[in-house]
Design an enzyme around this catalytic site. Structure first.
Site, PDB file in Angstrom:
ATOM      1  N   LEU A  47       0.849  -1.172  -0.009  1.00  0.00           N
ATOM      2  CA  LEU A  47       0.231   0.268   0.038  1.00  0.00           C
ATOM      3  C   LEU A  47       1.181   1.466  -0.015  1.00  0.00           C
ATOM      4  CD1 LEU A  47      -3.133   0.619   0.460  1.00  0.00           C
ATOM      5  CD2 LEU A  47      -2.615   0.714   2.684  1.00  0.00           C
ATOM      6  N   ASP A  48       0.426   1.968  -0.724  1.00  0.00           N
ATOM      7  CA  ASP A  48       1.600   3.308  -0.987  1.00  0.00           C
ATOM      8  C   ASP A  48       1.936   3.884   0.072  1.00  0.00           C
ATOM      9  OD1 ASP A  48       1.532   3.188  -4.126  1.00  0.00           O
ATOM     10  OD2 ASP A  48      -0.015   4.241  -4.240  1.00  0.00           O
ATOM     11  N   PRO A  49       2.724   4.695   0.741  1.00  0.00           N
ATOM     12  CA  PRO A  49       2.605   5.051   2.064  1.00  0.00           C
ATOM     13  C   PRO A  49       2.306   6.620   2.222  1.00  0.00           C
ATOM     14  CG  PRO A  49       4.654   5.350   0.832  1.00  0.00           C
ATOM     15  CD  PRO A  49       3.770   4.565   0.072  1.00  0.00           C
ATOM     16  N   ALA A  51      -1.475   6.779   0.934  1.00  0.00           N
ATOM     17  CA  ALA A  51      -2.371   5.824   1.103  1.00  0.00           C
ATOM     18  C   ALA A  51      -2.764   5.003   2.461  1.00  0.00           C
ATOM     19  CB  ALA A  51      -2.810   4.391   0.097  1.00  0.00           C
TER      20      ALA A  51
END
Length: 300
Positions: A47-49, A51
């Site tokens: 999961l993207d930082p 997000a």
């Protein structure tokens, strides 16, 4: 004197973490592993930082079930900020193009069917995909030309939740490998404008949803058995995967990696994928062929 070294525990289960904003998935796994003193840990889908939301973290034997969770359906809620495209397709990047066009609700809803079903998607250049062994985001940050070919993805559904002239909030249900940042970019381009993701929350991964999630703060507030009580069992990662229940003799054979003949009324003859249990504990994942359970991955 230095603090005594933590003793690693052979603890197994799932932590369904509501990952906070501005924390990497690797940092989240490290924090959870430290809190539980777990000997082994991993996660089921980066999961993207920037997000937030569901990051399933596997401890111990649950790491063997990561592929089943990763292959599950994902649900994301995201906002498209209208009027500008960025290098990263989110708020972290620099603006590279702008547009005065602001789509109305009807126009936006009219194009959403184009983004459902099996479609081709060009991943963002700032992604973890590899090009000749190098991460795309490393090449992009170094100023090199990044050319990622379109890939086939599956989008089950996409719907509009809120809309105004500055941004729109949508929810998408999709398969593995879908980039929401690319969806936002492409939706804007089809509408004759520019856009980027300004908010991203993952609401579900496979069998795990927001209702299952715990925060770092909740984990930190507890200790010992109380914290361990937040762990979900290893088998919870299998979702709707069929369960095959074994007796003691069958279980002993499967523990040694052997096939076993399934007996009794209703015993399956063929299953493409399933998991075997004994007294509620996971023994193995595998498949059933000609009435035999064939283990693929055995759990301790």
């Amino acid at each position: 004197m230095s603090a005594p070294k933590r003793v690693k525990r052979a603890i197994s289960g799932w932590v369904v973490l509501n990952k906070p904003y501005d924390m990497t998935s690797t940092q989240a796994v490290g924090k959870v592993r430290w809190l539980f003193s777990a000997a082994k840990a991993g996660h089921a889908g980066t999961l993207d930082p920037l997000a937030t939301g569901i990051l399933p973290i596997a401890l111990g034997e649950a790491t063997k079930a990561v592929p089943q969770v990763q292959d599950g359906t994902k649900v994301y809620r995201f906002a498209i900020a209208w009027g500008s495209a960025t290098t990263t397709d989110d708020t972290e990047g620099s603006v590279i193009a702008t547009s005065e066009v602001r789509p109305d609700r009807d126009a936006l809803e009219a194009v959403l069917p184009q983004f459902t079903g099996t479609i081709m998607q060009r991943p963002p250049i700032f992604s973890a995909l590899k090009i000749d062994g190098e991460r795309a985001y490393d090449l992009a940050r170094a100023g090199e030309q990044v050319d990622l070919p379109p890939r086939e993805i599956d989008v089950d559904a996409i719907r509009l939740i809120e809309h105004d002239s500055t941004q729109s909030i949508l929810e998408v249900s999709c398969g593995k490998g879908t980039y929401v940042r690319s969806l936002a970019r492409d939706i804007a381009e089809v509408l004759g404008t520019r856009g980027h993701v300004s908010m991203l929350h993952r609401a579900a991964v496979g069998p795990f949803t927001d209702a299952d999630a715990v925060t770092i703060e909740q984990l930190e507030a507890l200790e010992g058995e109380a914290r361990d009580g937040l762990l979900k069992p290893v088998w919870s990662g299998f979702g709707d995967l069929p369960e095959v229940r074994l007796d003691a003799l069958q279980a002993n054979s499967v523990r040694h990696g052997n096939n076993v003949l399934l007996t009794g009324a209703g015993a399956p003859v063929t299953l493409d994928e399933c998991w075997a249990s004994f007294k509620g504990e996971v023994l193995a994942t595998g498949w059933v062929e000609f009435g035999q359970f064939r283990p693929k991955r055995v759990f301790n």
